[in-house]
Enzyme design. Structure first.
Site, PDB file in Angstrom:
ATOM      1  N   ASP A   1       0.884  -1.198   0.032  1.00 29.01           N
ATOM      2  CA  ASP A   1      -0.015   0.042  -0.080  1.00 29.01           C
ATOM      3  C   ASP A   1       0.866   1.114   0.024  1.00 29.01           C
ATOM      4  O   ASP A   1       0.465   2.398   0.090  1.00 29.01           O
ATOM      5  CB  ASP A   1      -1.063   0.029   1.075  1.00 29.01           C
ATOM      6  CG  ASP A   1      -0.203  -0.139   2.731  1.00 29.01           C
ATOM      7  OD1 ASP A   1       0.936  -0.294   2.627  1.00 29.01           O
ATOM      8  OD2 ASP A   1      -1.161  -0.034   3.368  1.00 29.01           O
ATOM      9  N   SER A   2       2.247   0.997  -0.017  1.00 27.89           N
ATOM     10  CA  SER A   2       3.025   2.094  -0.294  1.00 27.89           C
ATOM     11  C   SER A   2       2.853   2.746  -1.529  1.00 27.89           C
ATOM     12  O   SER A   2       3.459   3.738  -2.018  1.00 27.89           O
ATOM     13  CB  SER A   2       4.508   1.646  -0.155  1.00 27.89           C
ATOM     14  OG  SER A   2       4.886   0.508  -0.890  1.00 27.89           O
TER      15      SER A   2
ATOM     16  N   ASP B   1      -1.155  -5.950  -0.085  1.00 32.00           N
ATOM     17  CA  ASP B   1      -1.333  -5.320   1.227  1.00 32.00           C
ATOM     18  C   ASP B   1      -2.979  -5.213   1.288  1.00 32.00           C
ATOM     19  O   ASP B   1      -3.637  -4.552   0.168  1.00 32.00           O
ATOM     20  CB  ASP B   1      -0.774  -3.936   1.160  1.00 32.00           C
ATOM     21  CG  ASP B   1       0.386  -3.959   2.141  1.00 32.00           C
ATOM     22  OD1 ASP B   1       0.570  -5.024   2.941  1.00 32.00           O
ATOM     23  OD2 ASP B   1       1.462  -3.163   1.915  1.00 32.00           O
TER      24      ASP B   1
ATOM     25  N   LYS C   1      -1.383  -9.354   3.091  1.00 31.41           N
ATOM     26  CA  LYS C   1      -0.621  -9.173   4.328  1.00 31.41           C
ATOM     27  C   LYS C   1      -1.613  -7.882   4.893  1.00 31.41           C
ATOM     28  O   LYS C   1      -2.286  -7.000   4.416  1.00 31.41           O
ATOM     29  CB  LYS C   1       0.363  -8.322   3.726  1.00 31.41           C
ATOM     30  CG  LYS C   1       1.444  -7.713   5.063  1.00 31.41           C
ATOM     31  CD  LYS C   1       2.981  -7.201   4.571  1.00 31.41           C
ATOM     32  CE  LYS C   1       3.148  -6.182   3.861  1.00 31.41           C
ATOM     33  NZ  LYS C   1       2.765  -4.910   4.646  1.00 31.41           N
TER      34      LYS C   1
ATOM     35  N   GLU D   1      -1.655  -5.492   8.630  1.00 34.19           N
ATOM     36  CA  GLU D   1      -0.794  -4.687   9.744  1.00 34.19           C
ATOM     37  C   GLU D   1      -1.626  -4.767  11.099  1.00 34.19           C
ATOM     38  O   GLU D   1      -3.012  -4.437  11.188  1.00 34.19           O
ATOM     39  CB  GLU D   1      -0.690  -3.088   9.642  1.00 34.19           C
ATOM     40  CG  GLU D   1       0.203  -2.771   8.295  1.00 34.19           C
ATOM     41  CD  GLU D   1       0.475  -1.305   7.796  1.00 34.19           C
ATOM     42  OE1 GLU D   1      -0.001  -0.586   8.937  1.00 34.19           O
ATOM     43  OE2 GLU D   1       1.015  -1.000   6.860  1.00 34.19           O
TER      44      GLU D   1
ATOM     45  N   GLU E   1       8.888  -3.982  10.749  1.00 30.92           N
ATOM     46  CA  GLU E   1       9.355  -2.897  10.183  1.00 30.92           C
ATOM     47  C   GLU E   1       9.836  -1.885  11.024  1.00 30.92           C
ATOM     48  O   GLU E   1       9.448  -1.611  12.285  1.00 30.92           O
ATOM     49  CB  GLU E   1       8.200  -2.236   9.227  1.00 30.92           C
ATOM     50  CG  GLU E   1       8.653  -0.722   8.837  1.00 30.92           C
ATOM     51  CD  GLU E   1       7.738  -0.194   7.648  1.00 30.92           C
ATOM     52  OE1 GLU E   1       6.754  -0.926   7.603  1.00 30.92           O
ATOM     53  OE2 GLU E   1       7.834   0.717   7.262  1.00 30.92           O
TER      54      GLU E   1
HETATM   55  O1  KIV Z   1       3.404  -1.218   1.756  1.00 32.05           O
HETATM   56  C1  KIV Z   1       4.728  -1.411   1.735  1.00 32.05           C
HETATM   57  O2  KIV Z   1       5.541  -1.056   0.824  1.00 32.05           O
HETATM   58  C2  KIV Z   1       5.105  -2.386   2.855  1.00 32.05           C
HETATM   59  C3  KIV Z   1       6.595  -2.370   3.048  1.00 32.05           C
HETATM   60  C4  KIV Z   1       7.216  -1.340   3.608  1.00 32.05           C
HETATM   61  C5  KIV Z   1       6.960  -3.840   3.766  1.00 32.05           C
HETATM   62  O3  KIV Z   1       4.303  -2.564   3.611  1.00 32.05           O
END
Ligand code: KIV
Length: 268
Positions: free
Chosen positions: A48-49, A87, A117, A119, A186
């Protein structure tokens, strides 16, 4: 052409067992994902980056489920070997495990990805359990959790104090027990990450968590040097693509304006 052996969650488990390091990187589009997959990378994360590096937002919070699905669908088309993890965006799994399951199913159905994934630790355990019960592999994410940035107020290193470190250790054990196949840690102290990795059977992938874990992950645009105004200590820049791209486009712009492009051979 011989098809490469696909990376599965079982392959990752074997890698941990035999002490072979796992390489993971983010991708958000077809063209770059094709290049990445040809390197022998093990896991491609549609992170989600994307909210930051693709959409220009200040945080990961605004990206939507449909936007993540758009990115993931493009990435999956390019991947022959790596395991693709997507994510789950902010607001699609916290607090309501039925909604979490629906979001995860939508991701898996519409993108063809292999895992999701999430969080968080004990707060999202019900959602994790429900998603796993549908046969969807789940990767956990603890330590600095960018979706909680407004709770922290800053992106500083997490779990430096005993209480937060204790909670993280506990959460990691809960996620493993629930059935997560791997865990991202992280921006936490290397010593803590090392002891979590040693205490878990599932692979632990670090970002800013030191070298003594089972693998590493970086954001593609950061390590390629496309994004220049983000330089935490843990980030190794493998290229300076910002300058390379700028130079190439500058040359093109100048050539067009000076009538150096196209030349006679570049026309019909
Ligand atoms: O969204 C992302 O890029 C991440 C990584 C930093 C692990 O969660």
């Amino acid at each position: 052409m011989v098809k490469p052996k696909k990376v599965t969650t079982h392959v990752l488990q074997e890698m941990k067992l035999h002490g072979r390091k796992i390489a993971m990187i983010t991708a958000y589009d077809y063209s770059l994902a094709r290049i990445i997959d040809s390197t022998g990378i093990d896991i491609v994360l549609v992170g989600d980056s994307a909210s930051n590096v693709m959409a220009g937002n200040e945080s990961t919070l605004p990206i939507t489920l449909d936007q993540m699905i758009y990115h993931a669908t493009s990435v999956v088309k390019a991947i022959n070997r790596a395991l693709v993890v997507v994510d789950m965006p902010f607001g699609t799994y916290q607090g309501n495990s039925k909604e979490a399951l629906c979001s995860a199913i939508k991701i898996m159905k519409e993108t063809g990805a292999h895992a999701v994934k999430l969080e968080g630790g004990r707060e999202i355990l019900e959602s994790v359990g429900r998603i796993l019960s549908a046969g969807i592999p789940v990767m956990g994410h603890l330590g600095l959790m960018p979706q909680s940035i407004h709770k922290y107020g800053t992106y500083v290193v997490r779990a430096t104090e005993e209480e937060e470190a204790g909670k993280l250790i506990n959460d990691a054990q809960l996620l493993e027990k629930a059935g997560c196949f791997a865990l991202v840690l992280e921006k936490i102290p290397a010593k803590l990450a090392s002891s979590v990795s040693a205490s878990l059977k599932i692979p632990v992938i670090g970002i800013g968590a030191g070298r003594d874990v089972d693998g590493q992950v970086l954001v593609l645009h950061d390590m390629l040097g496309i994004i220049q105004d983000f330089s935490p200590r843990f980030l190794r820049r493998y290229h300076n693509l910002y300058e390379e791209i700028k130079g190439a486009v500058q040359n093109y712009t100048d050539d067009v304006k000076n009538m150096n492009f196209p030349n006679e051979k570049e026309q019909y």
